[in-house]
Scaffold this active site. Structure first.
Site, short mmCIF file in Angstrom:
data_model
loop_
_atom_site.label_atom_id
_atom_site.label_comp_id
_atom_site.label_asym_id
_atom_site.label_seq_id
_atom_site.Cartn_x
_atom_site.Cartn_y
_atom_site.Cartn_z
N ASP B 11 -5.65 7.34 -13.36
CA ASP B 11 -6.94 6.59 -13.25
C ASP B 11 -6.96 5.88 -12.06
O ASP B 11 -6.30 5.26 -11.51
CB ASP B 11 -6.76 5.60 -14.48
CG ASP B 11 -6.77 6.30 -15.88
OD1 ASP B 11 -7.70 7.17 -16.13
OD2 ASP B 11 -5.68 6.39 -16.41
N ASP B 130 -14.13 10.98 -25.67
CA ASP B 130 -13.62 9.53 -25.92
C ASP B 130 -14.06 9.35 -27.36
O ASP B 130 -15.40 9.14 -27.64
CB ASP B 130 -13.80 8.38 -25.19
CG ASP B 130 -13.31 8.78 -23.54
OD1 ASP B 130 -12.44 9.43 -23.62
OD2 ASP B 130 -14.03 7.80 -22.88
#
Lengths: 211, 251
Positions: B11, B130
Site C-alpha cells: 500500500d 472491498d
C-alpha cells in the site's frame, strides 16, 4: 561493446515495459518498433501481445508487419513470440472466428475448459520439451491466457503444461521460440530461458554476408 | 496444474509503503522498490501495488513508483488505486504494470470494466472488490477506501464485473483488513463459488494458518501485507508451511 539489440514489435498497449525490463535483465538492449523494415532487418525480434486475437491481427496487417514476421519466422531467423504472439502464429482462433492468423503453426486456438478457472492466471509447471535445445529445463512459468493450442504440429518441438487438459506451453524451431507463458514474468526460470534464446542467437560477427 | 499464489501487497501513499487498520491509521513500512526486491527474492509469486494517496499530488508518484518497482521484479505486477480512465490504466501499463485494478470508479461507472477489457484484455483487468458484512449476514460493496457503503450486494457485483470482462477479483474484507483476525472465509467461499475467474483473498491475515484457510475456502491466491512488512514471516516460510499441508506452491 554495447549489449545486443532486440527489437520489440509494438502491438498496441501490451505489458511492454515488463518485456523490456526482462530483456535488459537477460543482457539485451531492447528497442520498440512498428516499422516493417526494422522487423525485416533486425537480428532479433520479439513479438509480444496481449488483448484479443482479431484486434491484434488487424494491427499487424494494417502496419504491414504480418508479411515480414511470416518471412523471418518461416526462415528460422531469431524471433521470440510471447503469449498472444503464439496464438497469432496459428491458423485461426475461436476467440475471433473468421480471422486468419499468420498460419506458421498449423492449428486452431480454442478456449480452456469450463471446468477450470479462466483466464488461467498464475504459475503452471512446464514439462521439458523432448530433445528441445531451449526448452530442456522443466519449471514453473507465469501464464495469463484464456485460449490455448492443444498440440504442436509436425516440425515444432513442444513443451506442455496442464490446465483442465494438456496444452502447448511453448514451441521452438531453429532460432524461433514461441511461448504461451510470459518468460519476462517467470522469475529466475524465465530469465534463464531468455538468456538461452539470446545466447543461441548470437549475431554472426565474422565472415560471410549476414543471413 | 496451477500453484497457489502468495502475493505481498504494497500500500503506497505519497511514494512510501504504508500499512493501516481498516484503511486508516497509516504507518511507514519502507520504500516500494526495496520492499518489492525483497519479496521477489523471498519467492513471491506476484506483487500488488495499491496507491492509497489521499491527494492527486500524492498519486502523481504512482507511475514513477511503478517504473522503479518494475525494474526490481521478474514476476507479475498489479497496480491499482485511483484508476478512473483508460488513459490512467495505459500510463500504468506503460510504466511496468502487467495488470490494472479498478475499484471505486468501476462501481460508479461499470462500463469502465468493459472498456478496459476490450482495450487491454480481461487478463489485464482486475476488479478490486472491498466488501463489508451487513447486519443481515450478506456482504455489501464499500468504496472510497471504506468511507462509503454502497448498499450493493458484493456477490452480485462480482458476477456482473466478470460478465463485463474482469479477469480476476481481488477480494478484500473491509471488516478484517489490517485486523490480523484472519480472512473472511465465508466471503471467499461465496465469491469463489459465484464466479469462474480467479479470486485473490485479502484482508486480515496474521499467520500462515489464515492463508491456508483462505485457500481451502476456494481462493486461488492469497494477498497479505502486515505479516510480510512486519517480518513476522517470509514468503518462503509461508510456502514451506503450505507445502507441508499438501498445497501446491512454486519453489
Amino acid at each position: 561493446m554495447s549489449a545486443d539489440e532486440v527489437l520489440i514489435v509494438r502491438t498496441g498497449t501490451a505489458n511492454l515495459a515488463s518485456v523490456c525490463a526482462g530483456l535488459r535483465r537477460a543482457g539485451a538492449a531492447p528497442r520498440l518498433t512498428e516499422s516493417p523494415n526494422d522487423v525485416a532487418a533486425a537480428e532479433r525480434v520479439v513479438l509480444p501481445g496481449v488483448g484479443a486475437f482479431g484486434a491484434a491481427m488487424a494491427r499487424l496487417t494494417d502496419k504491414g508487419l504480418d508479411r515480414v514476421l511470416t518471412e523471418r519466422i518461416a526462415a528460422g531467423r531469431p524471433t521470440l513470440a510471447v503469449c498472444l504472439g503464439l496464438q497469432l502464429l496459428c491458423d485461426e482462433s475461436e476467440e475471433t472466428p473468421g480471422v486468419r492468423g499468420l498460419g506458421l503453426v498449423a492449428g486452431r486456438i480454442t478456449r480452456f475448459s469450463t471446468a477450470v478457472r479462466v483466464p488461467q492466471l498464475g504459475w503452471n509447471l512446464v514439462a521439458a520439451g523432448d530433445g528441445a535445445p531451449l526448452l530442456h529445463d522443466p519449471g514453473h512459468a507465469y501464464f495469463a491466457n484464456s485460449y490455448k493450442l492443444d498440440a504442436a504440429p509436425t516440425g515444432w518441438t513442444a513443451a506442455y503444461a496442464d490446465h483442465g487438459g494438456r496444452f502447448v506451453a511453448a514451441l521452438e524451431r531453429g532460432n524461433v521460440l514461441v511461448c504461451q507463458f510470459h518468460p519476462e514474468l517467470s522469475g529466475a526460470w524465465g530469465l534463464e530461458l531468455l538468456r538461452r534464446w539470446l545466447g543461441a542467437t548470437q549475431p554472426r560477427r565474422t565472415g560471410g554476408a549476414a543471413c | 496444474m496451477l500453484t497457489v499464489r502468495i502475493i505481498p501487497c504494497l500500500d503506497v501513499r505519497d511514494g512510501r509503503v504504508v500499512k493501516g487498520v481498516r484503511f486508516s491509521g497509516l504507518r511507514d513500512a519502507g520504500s516500494p522498490p526495496e520492499r518489492a526486491a525483497a519479496y521477489g527474492a523471498q519467492g513471491a509469486d506476484e506483487l500488488v501495488l495499491l496507491d492509497v494517496s489521499a491527494t492527486p499530488e500524492g498519486r502523481a508518484h504512482q507511475t514513477e513508483t511503478t517504473r522503479r518497482v518494475r525494474e526490481q521484479l521478474s514476476i507479475p505486477l498489479t497496480v491499482g488505486g485511483g484508476v478512473r480512465t483508460l488513459d490512467d490504466a495505459r500510463a500504468l501499463l506503460e510504466a511496468g504494470a502487467d495488470k490494472v485494478a479498478v475499484n471505486t470508479a468501476a462501481v460508479r461507472t461499470p462500463d469502465l470494466i468493459d472498456r478496459l477489457a476490450t482495450e487491454f484484455g480481461c487478463q489485464c483487468t482486475i476488479l478490486a472488490l472491498d466488501a463489508a458484512r451487513t447486519p443481515a449476514g450478506n456482504w455489501e460493496v464499500v468504496v472510497l477506501s471504506g468511507r462509503e457503503r454502497t448498499g450493493r450486494d458484493a456477490i452480485a457485483w462480482a458476477g456482473e464485473a466478470t460478465r463485463r470482462g474482469a479477469g480476476e477479483i481481488l477480494l478484500t474484507s473491509w471488516d478484517r483488513d489490517g485486523t490480523r483476525a484472519g480472512y473472511d472465509v465465508d466471503l471467499i467461499a461465496a465469491v469463489a463459488g459465484a464466479v469462474r475467474v480467479p479470486v485473490i483473498a485479502s484482508g486480515g491475515a496474521a499467520g500462515p494458518e489464515h492463508l491456508l484457510a483462505a485457500l481451502r475456502a476456494g481462493a486461488d491466491a492469497v494477498l497479505a501485507a502486515s505479516i510480510f512488512h512486519d517480518r513476522d514471516m517470509t514468503v518462503g516460510a509461508v510456502k514451506d508451511y503450505l507445502a507441508e499441508r499438501g498445497i501446491q506452491v512454486r519453489r
